[in-house]
Design an enzyme around this catalytic site. Structure first.
Site, mmCIF file in Angstrom:
data_model
loop_
_atom_site.group_PDB
_atom_site.id
_atom_site.type_symbol
_atom_site.label_atom_id
_atom_site.label_comp_id
_atom_site.label_asym_id
_atom_site.label_seq_id
_atom_site.Cartn_x
_atom_site.Cartn_y
_atom_site.Cartn_z
ATOM 1 N N ARG A 58 0.823 -1.215 0.000
ATOM 2 C CA ARG A 58 0.000 0.000 0.000
ATOM 3 C C ARG A 58 0.857 1.265 0.000
ATOM 4 N NH1 ARG A 58 -4.275 -0.423 4.699
ATOM 5 N NH2 ARG A 58 -5.059 1.453 3.644
ATOM 6 N N TYR B 219 -9.249 14.145 -5.933
ATOM 7 C CA TYR B 219 -9.702 15.365 -5.260
ATOM 8 C C TYR B 219 -8.875 15.590 -3.997
ATOM 9 C CZ TYR B 219 -12.423 12.031 -2.411
ATOM 10 O OH TYR B 219 -12.815 10.982 -1.615
ATOM 11 N N MET C 272 -8.571 17.293 -0.062
ATOM 12 C CA MET C 272 -9.513 17.504 1.038
ATOM 13 C C MET C 272 -8.798 17.929 2.312
ATOM 14 S SD MET C 272 -10.541 13.716 2.414
ATOM 15 C CE MET C 272 -11.208 14.510 3.894
ATOM 16 N N ASN C 273 -9.568 18.528 3.195
ATOM 17 C CA ASN C 273 -9.124 18.909 4.537
ATOM 18 C C ASN C 273 -10.055 18.314 5.570
ATOM 19 O OD1 ASN C 273 -7.008 20.638 3.717
ATOM 20 N ND2 ASN C 273 -8.395 22.387 3.547
ATOM 21 N N LYS C 274 -9.585 18.251 6.809
ATOM 22 C CA LYS C 274 -10.452 18.028 7.953
ATOM 23 C C LYS C 274 -10.796 19.406 8.534
ATOM 24 C CE LYS C 274 -11.019 13.531 8.585
ATOM 25 N NZ LYS C 274 -10.491 12.989 7.339
ATOM 26 N N GLN D 165 -8.329 2.692 -3.856
ATOM 27 C CA GLN D 165 -8.124 4.031 -3.293
ATOM 28 C C GLN D 165 -6.696 4.218 -2.811
ATOM 29 O OE1 GLN D 165 -10.816 6.210 -0.233
ATOM 30 N NE2 GLN D 165 -9.275 5.176 1.002
#
EC number: 1.3.98.5
Length: 250
Positions: free
Chosen positions: A131, A145, A147-149, A185
């Protein structure tokens, strides 16, 4: 202070998005245009040799919509190798006709949210190594895409306890497992590397699966309360032997 999640880090990652300047390329005589394409093909075939030595990988996709035409995704053991690839690419004659529209710098990442306790060196675990240093699938479609938290006065991911975050990530992961065999993913961490905190790259032979998983995860608490997203890029696999057709102008 909340406990920070530990990460395992693998290959460094560079997503490069380009739009083709068709108007300018149309003015180039066919024999010169063919030479540009051949040089581009040779470059990508040369950079792809790392796959056989398991020292990196790459993927090329034709992006749908006006955000870009091409995505080149490179994975390498060192960040400076990505610099070298980008520098050499920019010297190609075809680069004069490719307009950069977006890029993303990150590193393949696994967090310890769902990891069990073990004295084993995780970097020696075959499953984890596969992985962190992956062989990318040649799936028909890709979706990327950033992304944020979220961190604001109402919802702040970084103020949650480790136990709270582990529970949320477990529930989040259970949704993802439903798509095993349908979607592959890859999560890349980019804190300190780029404008968002993570990049998500999905592969599938069925483009509709991207819509299904992203929509279903909207109802998951981790996403509904704490997820923030950038632009989505979707595209179809293109091989270097298809470049003649892709760049053909009648």
């Amino acid at each position: 202070m909340s406990q920070a999640a530990e990460t395992l880090d693998g290959w460094y990652s560079l997503h490069l998005f380009y739009a083709v300047d068709w108007a300018s390329l149309r003015l180039v005589p066919k024999d010169e245009r063919d030479a540009l394409v051949t040089e581009f093909q040779s470059f990508l075939e040369n950079t792809a040799t790392v796959r056989s030595s398991k020292s990196g990988d790459q993927a090329i996709y034709n992006i749908t919509g006006q955000k870009a035409d091409l995505l080149l995704w490179f994975l390498r053991p060192e960040m400076k190798s990505l610099n070298h690839i980008e520098n050499e690419f920019n010297k190609l004659r075809i680069a004069d006709f490719l307009i950069p529209t977006y890029s993303y710098v990150s590193v393949i990442e696994l967090s310890n949210y769902l990891a069990g306790k073990s004295d084993e060196d995780p970097y020696e675990n075959p499953h984890i190594k596969a992985r962190l240093y992956p062989e990318l699938p040649h799936s028909d479609y890709i979706c990327f895409y950033p992304m944020n938290k979220r961190r604001n006065e109402t919802y702040n991911w970084y103020m949650l306890t480790m136990e709270e975050r582990q529970k949320l990530m477990y529930d989040h992961g259970m949704i993802g497992r439903k798509y095993a065999g349908k979607i592959k993913q890859f999560i890349t961490g980019s804190v300190g590397f780029d404008d968002f905190e993570w990049g998500v790259t999905l592969f599938s032979d069925d483009v509709l699966q991207f819509k299904k998983i992203v929509y279903e995860m909207r109802f998951d608490e981790t996403t509904a309360r704490y997820g923030e997203f950038g632009s989505f890029f979707v595209g179809h696999l293109i091989n270097t032997n298809e470049f003649d057709q892709f760049f053909a102008i009648s």
